[in-house]
Structure formats: C-alpha cells, structure tokens
Design an enzyme around this catalytic site. Structure first.
Site, PDB file in Angstrom:
ATOM      1  N   LYS A 257      29.801  33.994  36.121  1.00 24.88           N
ATOM      2  CA  LYS A 257      31.121  34.375  36.625  1.00 24.88           C
ATOM      3  C   LYS A 257      32.178  33.798  35.694  1.00 24.88           C
ATOM      4  CE  LYS A 257      34.156  33.813  40.633  1.00 24.88           C
ATOM      5  NZ  LYS A 257      34.241  33.435  42.048  1.00 24.88           N
TER       6      LYS A 257
ATOM      7  N   ARG B 257      43.051  37.555  45.031  1.00 26.34           N
ATOM      8  CA  ARG B 257      43.654  36.313  45.528  1.00 26.34           C
ATOM      9  C   ARG B 257      44.824  36.600  46.462  1.00 26.34           C
ATOM     10  NH1 ARG B 257      42.804  32.789  39.922  1.00 26.34           N
ATOM     11  NH2 ARG B 257      40.530  33.045  39.932  1.00 26.34           N
TER      12      ARG B 257
ATOM     13  N   LYS C 154      30.040  38.889  36.797  1.00 24.11           N
ATOM     14  CA  LYS C 154      31.349  39.169  37.373  1.00 24.11           C
ATOM     15  C   LYS C 154      32.438  38.657  36.451  1.00 24.11           C
ATOM     16  CE  LYS C 154      34.247  37.786  41.144  1.00 24.11           C
ATOM     17  NZ  LYS C 154      34.527  36.792  42.120  1.00 24.11           N
TER      18      LYS C 154
ATOM     19  N   SER D 200      38.556  43.115  41.935  1.00 22.68           N
ATOM     20  CA  SER D 200      39.825  43.633  42.453  1.00 22.68           C
ATOM     21  C   SER D 200      40.732  44.229  41.378  1.00 22.68           C
ATOM     22  CB  SER D 200      40.554  42.517  43.195  1.00 22.68           C
ATOM     23  OG  SER D 200      40.736  41.390  42.354  1.00 22.68           O
TER      24      SER D 200
ATOM     25  N   TYR E  28      34.903  47.833  45.820  1.00 20.03           N
ATOM     26  CA  TYR E  28      35.887  48.329  46.786  1.00 20.03           C
ATOM     27  C   TYR E  28      35.912  49.859  46.803  1.00 20.03           C
ATOM     28  CZ  TYR E  28      37.175  43.486  46.104  1.00 20.03           C
ATOM     29  OH  TYR E  28      37.112  42.117  45.997  1.00 20.03           O
TER      30      TYR E  28
HETATM   31  C1  PBG Z   1      35.707  33.252  45.412  1.00 18.99           C
HETATM   32  C2  PBG Z   1      35.682  34.649  44.892  1.00 18.99           C
HETATM   33  C3  PBG Z   1      36.607  35.297  44.059  1.00 18.99           C
HETATM   34  C4  PBG Z   1      36.180  36.620  43.945  1.00 18.99           C
HETATM   35  C5  PBG Z   1      34.992  36.725  44.673  1.00 18.99           C
HETATM   36  N1  PBG Z   1      34.693  35.491  45.237  1.00 18.99           N
HETATM   37  C6  PBG Z   1      37.892  34.846  43.483  1.00 18.99           C
HETATM   38  C7  PBG Z   1      37.972  33.814  42.468  1.00 18.99           C
HETATM   39  O1  PBG Z   1      36.979  33.314  41.949  1.00 18.99           O
HETATM   40  O2  PBG Z   1      39.125  33.441  42.211  1.00 18.99           O
HETATM   41  C8  PBG Z   1      36.896  37.698  43.163  1.00 18.99           C
HETATM   42  C9  PBG Z   1      36.639  39.087  43.619  1.00 18.99           C
HETATM   43  C10 PBG Z   1      37.600  40.112  43.130  1.00 18.99           C
HETATM   44  O3  PBG Z   1      38.486  39.869  42.275  1.00 18.99           O
HETATM   45  O4  PBG Z   1      37.480  41.237  43.617  1.00 18.99           O
HETATM   46  N2  PBG Z   1      35.352  32.273  44.508  1.00 18.99           N
HETATM   47 ZN    ZN Z   2      36.011  30.093  45.029  1.00 23.39          ZN
END
Ligand code: PBG
Ligand code: ZN
Length: 323
Positions: free
Chosen positions: A194, A204, A247, A273, A312
């Site tokens: 990630k 967020r 991701k 997102s 989504y």
């Molecule tokens: C939590 C998490 C995040 C996402 C999924 N789980 C946000 C982040 O790491 O700030 C992002 C998903 C998205 O952008 O659709 N850690």
């Molecule tokens: Zn987190």
C-alpha cells in the site's frame, strides 16, 4: 497482404472467443461506510454515488447489491467518538461490530469484509497509537491493538478481515490473535503493498480520516519503489496472509503484475477513491464516455493480474455486465 492479427478481429464472435480476460460480478468487493443513527444516507461531494450510511441503510443497500449479483462488501466505520488509540474500533459496541452483526443477521449469505485500521477512529487520524517522542505510529503497540480489533470483528461475525495500516509484522500478530481466540478459519486479506498516495484524498472526506498533522509516509510505501513493493507482499505471504493486495490500482499496474508473478496467492487491487472520482468528474464534464472507460479500467486490473477488485464502481459495472 499480411493479416496475421487482423483476420481474427473481423467476426465479433471470433473476437469474443479469443478474449483472454473477462470481468464478472464475482470479481468485485463493494466498499460501504457506516455511521450511527437511523435513516441516514449522505452523499459525499468528492465522490458522487458514494454515501455515509446508518446501519439500517447499509442493511437495505445489501438488498440492492444482491439484486445486482454482488455478494461481497468491505466495511469502513465512522465512529461517534474518536480518541488517541481508536477505542471504538476495539469495542464490541463500536460502529463496525454493530454493522457486521446487523448485516450478517439480515443477509447471512453476504460475504462481509472489514477494513482493519485505526485512522478513522483516532483523534489524530493516524493508523495506530502515536509514539510521543517520534510523533509517528508506534508499530508494536499498534500490533497488539490490531489483534484486538481483529478479534472484535471476528466475534461480530465477519467473513474476512483486511488490515490496511501497513504496520510491520501485522499479519503475524493478527493471525496469532485470531488463532488464540479460536478463529483459525477466518481469512486475512492483507493490504500488503500500500503506497502513500494522494489518490486517497476523497476517501478521507468520506471516512473522515485525514491525519491532523503530517502524512502517512512513515508507514505507507514510497510510490517510487518497485523492489520494496514486491518485498512487502512477499513478507505478508510468509507471515500467513491468505490474499495479497496492491493499492492504489490504476497507477500501479506494473506492481500488480510484479506481485502476481512473485506469489501464488490470490491478489486483490483497491481501485481507490481518487481513481473513482477522476472518472466520475470527467464523465460528468462530458470529457469521456464514463461507462466505457470504467469497464476498460476494470478489465485492465484483471489483465494485470488481479483476482479481486475492490471498487466503488461495482454497482454500475454489475448493471452493465447484466446486459
Ligand atoms: C485506511 C484506508 C484508506 C483507504 C482504505 N483504507 C485510507 C488511507 O490509507 O489514508 C483508502 C481507500 C480509498 O482511497 O478509496 N487506512
Ligand atoms: Zn489507516
């Protein structure tokens, strides 16, 4: 005339026969955002079509999903109260535990995944407990809490957990916590690779999880690194992850293929997102054919090596696949 490739593209049936990669509703996991209250369904400005929902609305939403043939969801929670450790996430009366119980009671056949992290639950918005000296997340204290959170979700009846915090050793810690509590058959889908990505911006807003200071670069990966990306996923496989993940997805298809080629585990991608929002906004502006670009994008994830797509777009794509 040289037509080695083109002669196979002329008849549409032959084109279909020769198609190497296919999309299906069985590829998708649909994200949902739970908050407390009743009858709440609030659209988020940066992500048209994505809502914060109260638990009753999420239960109703699952009816729609079933109609579309969608059988898997991933849940995120927006708690009423946040604190320094993210207590709501480790409480059996917390928003996620309640949501899982409600969804499984109403829809036992729905495959319910939970995101396992603390950024939505901490008042500082970071993915774990803060080290007061270093002002970054304390890895090992967070591991203990992740194991607690996993057991809370397991007791609520979740079908799979998906730790997303990028703590070192998180799979070992969570697996041990689950096994000790008797949940030896609960699979772990790790957000194994990630990146610290600006593509998470709209999420967020929906999850109300922006860090109140700094960024996530001390735990999420540098987008520039390819070897490290492979090593992160290989490590999680060693620690006992059942499914790996890359991701974001779209800007990282090279990494998707690299991870696929370096592990025999199933691989998920998270079509995040910002990727969703870009297509939505461009479609609304009339700049692209939204449906076609969406399906082409989802297909590309599979071609790159994804077995599972968290997206989504799942409902819109499922509708198109029915035609
Ligand atoms: C939590 C998490 C995040 C996402 C999924 N789980 C946000 C982040 O790491 O700030 C992002 C998903 C998205 O952008 O659709 N850690
Ligand atoms: Zn987190």
């Amino acid at each position: 005339m040289f037509t080695r490739f083109r002669r196979k593209r002329i008849h549409p049936v032959l084109r279909d026969l020769l198609q190497e990669t296919h999309l299906s509703v069985n590829d998708f996991i649909y994200p949902l955002f739970a908050k407390s209250g009743v009858g709440i369904k609030e659209e988020v400005g940066s992500m048209p079509g994505v809502f914060q929902m109260s638990i009753d609305e999420i239960v109703k939403e699952c009816d729609d999903l079933k109609q579309l043939g969608l059988n898997a969801i991933i849940l995120f929670g927006i708690p009423d109260t946040k604190d320094s450790v993210g207590s709501d996430a480790m409480c059996e009366h917390g928003i996620i535990a309640q949501t899982v119980r409600a969804v499984k009671a109403a829809h036992p056949e729905m495959f319910v995944v939970t995101d396992l992290c603390f950024c939505e639950y901490t008042d500082h918005g970071h993915c774990g407990v803060l080290d007061p000296v270093l002002h970054t997340v304390d890895n090992d204290i967070t591991l203990d809490n992740l194991a607690r959170q996993a057991v809370v979700h397991a007791k609520a009846g979740v079908d799979m957990i998906a730790p997303s915090g990028m703590m070192d050793g998180m799979i070992t810690a969570i697996r041990a916590g689950l096994d000790n509590a008797g949940f030896i058959n609960l699979p772990i889908m790790s957000y194994s690779t990630k990146f610290a990505s600006a593509y998470y911006g709209p999420f967020r807003d929906v999850a109300e999880s922006s860090p109140s200071f700094g960024d996530r670069k001390s735990y999420q990966m540098n987008p520039a690194n390819r070897n490290e990306a492979i090593a992160e996923s290989v490590e999680d496989e060693k620690e006992g992850a059942d499914i790996l993940m890359v991701k974001p997805a779209l800007a990282y298809l090279d990494i998707v293929r690299d991870v696929k080629n370096n592990s025999t585990l199933p691989l998920a991608v998270y079509n995040v997102s910002g990727e969703y929002a870009m297509l939505k906004m461009a479609g609304r502006a009339g700049v692209i054919d939204y449906d076609k670009v969406m399906m082409e994008t989802l297909l590309a994830f599979k071609r790159a090596g994804a077995d599972i797509i968290i997206t989504y777009h799942a409902k819109e794509a499922a509708l198109l696949l029915q035609k």
